[in-house]
Design a protein around this motif. Structure first.
Motif, PDB file in Angstrom:
ATOM      1  N   GLU A 177     -13.806 -37.217 -13.783  1.00 35.68           N
ATOM      2  CA  GLU A 177     -14.448 -36.049 -13.077  1.00 35.68           C
ATOM      3  C   GLU A 177     -16.340 -36.706 -13.418  1.00 35.68           C
ATOM      4  O   GLU A 177     -16.968 -36.040 -12.574  1.00 35.68           O
ATOM      5  CB  GLU A 177     -14.200 -34.576 -13.365  1.00 35.68           C
ATOM      6  N   SER A 178     -16.769 -36.584 -14.209  1.00 35.41           N
ATOM      7  CA  SER A 178     -17.279 -36.361 -14.967  1.00 35.41           C
ATOM      8  C   SER A 178     -18.455 -37.641 -14.410  1.00 35.41           C
ATOM      9  O   SER A 178     -19.347 -38.463 -13.872  1.00 35.41           O
ATOM     10  CB  SER A 178     -18.098 -36.462 -16.739  1.00 35.41           C
ATOM     11  N   THR A 179     -17.941 -38.748 -14.128  1.00 38.36           N
ATOM     12  CA  THR A 179     -18.118 -40.094 -14.085  1.00 38.36           C
ATOM     13  C   THR A 179     -18.207 -40.217 -11.893  1.00 38.36           C
ATOM     14  O   THR A 179     -18.173 -41.589 -11.463  1.00 38.36           O
ATOM     15  CB  THR A 179     -17.743 -41.075 -14.151  1.00 38.36           C
ATOM     16  N   SER A 180     -17.158 -38.932 -11.602  1.00 41.22           N
ATOM     17  CA  SER A 180     -16.960 -39.936  -9.767  1.00 41.22           C
ATOM     18  C   SER A 180     -18.675 -39.910  -8.816  1.00 41.22           C
ATOM     19  O   SER A 180     -19.362 -39.053  -9.675  1.00 41.22           O
ATOM     20  CB  SER A 180     -16.499 -38.482  -9.796  1.00 41.22           C
ATOM     21  N   PRO A 181     -18.221 -40.459  -7.968  1.00 38.46           N
ATOM     22  CA  PRO A 181     -19.694 -40.181  -7.113  1.00 38.46           C
ATOM     23  C   PRO A 181     -20.203 -38.770  -6.943  1.00 38.46           C
ATOM     24  O   PRO A 181     -21.321 -38.942  -6.639  1.00 38.46           O
ATOM     25  CB  PRO A 181     -19.135 -40.925  -5.756  1.00 38.46           C
ATOM     26  N   ASN A 182     -19.175 -38.104  -6.297  1.00 37.16           N
ATOM     27  CA  ASN A 182     -19.496 -36.506  -6.043  1.00 37.16           C
ATOM     28  C   ASN A 182     -20.257 -36.366  -7.427  1.00 37.16           C
ATOM     29  O   ASN A 182     -21.533 -35.460  -7.558  1.00 37.16           O
ATOM     30  CB  ASN A 182     -18.949 -35.851  -6.234  1.00 37.16           C
ATOM     31  N   TYR A 208     -23.940 -37.982  -7.506  1.00 32.61           N
ATOM     32  CA  TYR A 208     -24.493 -37.699  -6.425  1.00 32.61           C
ATOM     33  C   TYR A 208     -25.318 -35.830  -7.227  1.00 32.61           C
ATOM     34  O   TYR A 208     -26.203 -35.427  -6.642  1.00 32.61           O
ATOM     35  CB  TYR A 208     -24.042 -37.359  -5.423  1.00 32.61           C
ATOM     36  N   GLU A 209     -24.615 -35.333  -7.341  1.00 34.00           N
ATOM     37  CA  GLU A 209     -25.097 -33.918  -8.096  1.00 34.00           C
ATOM     38  C   GLU A 209     -25.749 -33.722  -8.892  1.00 34.00           C
ATOM     39  O   GLU A 209     -26.798 -33.304  -8.791  1.00 34.00           O
ATOM     40  CB  GLU A 209     -23.878 -32.587  -8.148  1.00 34.00           C
ATOM     41  N   THR A 210     -25.681 -34.418  -9.914  1.00 37.43           N
ATOM     42  CA  THR A 210     -26.607 -35.284 -11.179  1.00 37.43           C
ATOM     43  C   THR A 210     -27.946 -35.372 -10.759  1.00 37.43           C
ATOM     44  O   THR A 210     -28.896 -34.739 -11.365  1.00 37.43           O
ATOM     45  CB  THR A 210     -25.906 -35.935 -11.878  1.00 37.43           C
ATOM     46  N   LYS A 211     -28.317 -36.281 -10.065  1.00 36.45           N
ATOM     47  CA  LYS A 211     -29.320 -37.233  -9.522  1.00 36.45           C
ATOM     48  C   LYS A 211     -30.226 -35.840  -8.590  1.00 36.45           C
ATOM     49  O   LYS A 211     -31.165 -35.607  -8.268  1.00 36.45           O
ATOM     50  CB  LYS A 211     -28.922 -38.093  -8.482  1.00 36.45           C
ATOM     51  N   ARG A 212     -29.006 -35.370  -7.581  1.00 33.37           N
ATOM     52  CA  ARG A 212     -30.105 -34.527  -6.922  1.00 33.37           C
ATOM     53  C   ARG A 212     -30.227 -33.068  -7.704  1.00 33.37           C
ATOM     54  O   ARG A 212     -31.453 -32.714  -7.443  1.00 33.37           O
ATOM     55  CB  ARG A 212     -28.274 -34.011  -5.930  1.00 33.37           C
ATOM     56  N   LYS A 213     -29.677 -33.065  -8.709  1.00 26.22           N
ATOM     57  CA  LYS A 213     -30.125 -31.366  -9.260  1.00 26.22           C
ATOM     58  C   LYS A 213     -31.544 -31.885 -10.426  1.00 26.22           C
ATOM     59  O   LYS A 213     -32.823 -31.366 -10.230  1.00 26.22           O
ATOM     60  CB  LYS A 213     -28.910 -31.151 -10.266  1.00 26.22           C
ATOM     61  N   LEU A 230     -33.590 -34.312  -9.153  1.00 20.87           N
ATOM     62  CA  LEU A 230     -34.949 -34.163  -8.271  1.00 20.87           C
ATOM     63  C   LEU A 230     -35.331 -32.891  -7.639  1.00 20.87           C
ATOM     64  O   LEU A 230     -36.651 -33.068  -7.244  1.00 20.87           O
ATOM     65  CB  LEU A 230     -34.674 -35.532  -7.057  1.00 20.87           C
ATOM     66  N   SER A 231     -34.552 -32.647  -7.127  1.00 25.06           N
ATOM     67  CA  SER A 231     -34.866 -30.688  -6.972  1.00 25.06           C
ATOM     68  C   SER A 231     -35.217 -30.333  -8.327  1.00 25.06           C
ATOM     69  O   SER A 231     -36.476 -29.417  -8.217  1.00 25.06           O
ATOM     70  CB  SER A 231     -33.845 -29.648  -7.009  1.00 25.06           C
ATOM     71  N   SER A 232     -35.380 -30.618  -9.920  1.00 25.61           N
ATOM     72  CA  SER A 232     -36.287 -29.800 -10.576  1.00 25.61           C
ATOM     73  C   SER A 232     -37.177 -31.123 -10.994  1.00 25.61           C
ATOM     74  O   SER A 232     -38.404 -29.383 -10.766  1.00 25.61           O
ATOM     75  CB  SER A 232     -35.455 -30.534 -11.947  1.00 25.61           C
ATOM     76  N   GLU A 233     -37.185 -31.708 -10.663  1.00 24.40           N
ATOM     77  CA  GLU A 233     -38.645 -32.775 -10.823  1.00 24.40           C
ATOM     78  C   GLU A 233     -39.595 -32.277 -10.039  1.00 24.40           C
ATOM     79  O   GLU A 233     -40.696 -31.781  -9.927  1.00 24.40           O
ATOM     80  CB  GLU A 233     -38.267 -34.086 -10.743  1.00 24.40           C
ATOM     81  N   CYS A 234     -39.081 -31.804  -8.531  1.00 20.29           N
ATOM     82  CA  CYS A 234     -39.567 -31.432  -7.248  1.00 20.29           C
ATOM     83  C   CYS A 234     -40.346 -29.978  -7.336  1.00 20.29           C
ATOM     84  O   CYS A 234     -41.296 -29.929  -7.588  1.00 20.29           O
ATOM     85  CB  CYS A 234     -39.005 -31.598  -5.872  1.00 20.29           C
ATOM     86  N   LEU A 235     -39.210 -28.761  -8.099  1.00 17.59           N
ATOM     87  CA  LEU A 235     -39.897 -27.275  -8.312  1.00 17.59           C
ATOM     88  C   LEU A 235     -41.156 -27.888  -9.116  1.00 17.59           C
ATOM     89  O   LEU A 235     -42.121 -26.942  -9.147  1.00 17.59           O
ATOM     90  CB  LEU A 235     -39.134 -27.315  -8.383  1.00 17.59           C
ATOM     91  N   LEU A 287     -39.792 -39.507  -3.723  1.00 12.62           N
ATOM     92  CA  LEU A 287     -39.359 -39.909  -2.756  1.00 12.62           C
ATOM     93  C   LEU A 287     -38.357 -40.689  -2.842  1.00 12.62           C
ATOM     94  O   LEU A 287     -36.919 -40.470  -1.982  1.00 12.62           O
ATOM     95  CB  LEU A 287     -40.502 -39.896  -1.655  1.00 12.62           C
ATOM     96  N   GLN A 288     -38.466 -41.385  -3.868  1.00  9.74           N
ATOM     97  CA  GLN A 288     -37.596 -42.974  -3.964  1.00  9.74           C
ATOM     98  C   GLN A 288     -36.355 -43.144  -4.113  1.00  9.74           C
ATOM     99  O   GLN A 288     -35.644 -43.111  -3.781  1.00  9.74           O
ATOM    100  CB  GLN A 288     -38.677 -43.990  -4.040  1.00  9.74           C
ATOM    101  N   GLY A 289     -36.119 -41.516  -5.279  1.00 10.85           N
ATOM    102  CA  GLY A 289     -34.991 -41.426  -4.725  1.00 10.85           C
ATOM    103  C   GLY A 289     -34.265 -40.381  -4.592  1.00 10.85           C
ATOM    104  O   GLY A 289     -33.007 -40.293  -3.964  1.00 10.85           O
ATOM    105  N   LEU A 290     -34.939 -39.322  -3.546  1.00 13.35           N
ATOM    106  CA  LEU A 290     -34.290 -38.743  -2.127  1.00 13.35           C
ATOM    107  C   LEU A 290     -33.897 -39.896  -1.259  1.00 13.35           C
ATOM    108  O   LEU A 290     -32.740 -39.694  -0.856  1.00 13.35           O
ATOM    109  CB  LEU A 290     -35.350 -38.215  -1.406  1.00 13.35           C
TER     110      LEU A 290
END
Length: 95
Positions: free
Chosen positions: A3-8, A11-16, A18-23, A83-86
């Motif tokens: 589960e920890s290395t699944s694509p989802n 994706y969720e780890t990278k999204r979080k 990027l969200s943190s970096e953006c904030l 932006l590149q990360g997104l």
């Protein structure tokens, strides 16, 4: 695949991340904006009284302007990275 290395999960780890970096960037930029507003007022006050522009004042204005330019470039670089990360995070379209 675990589960920890699944694509989802990736994706969720990278999204979080990027969200943190953006904030964080938004918070930093808000403080920077307040500083710029103050400095613009200070520069305008100096310009209204040109007789007070000593060599030291001129050097100070140059230094502050240079520091602001470097900060702006840093913000631009951070925004480009997010932006590149997104763009990289965007799910691939099925064929």
């Amino acid at each position: 695949m675990s589960e920890s290395t699944s694509p989802n999960a990736d994706y969720e780890t990278k999204r979080k991340q990027l969200s943190s970096e953006c904030l964080d960037l938004c918070d930093d930029f808000s403080k920077f904006s307040d500083e710029c507003s103050f400095l613009c007022d200070a520069f305008a006050a100096v310009a209204r009284e040109p007789e007070c522009i000593t060599p030291e004042t001129s050097e100070g204005i140059w230094y502050v302007s240079y520091r602001l330019k470097i900060q702006i470039r840093g913000y631009r670089d951070k925004m480009d990275k997010i932006l590149q990360g997104l763009r990289d995070l965007k799910p691939e379209q099925p064929v």
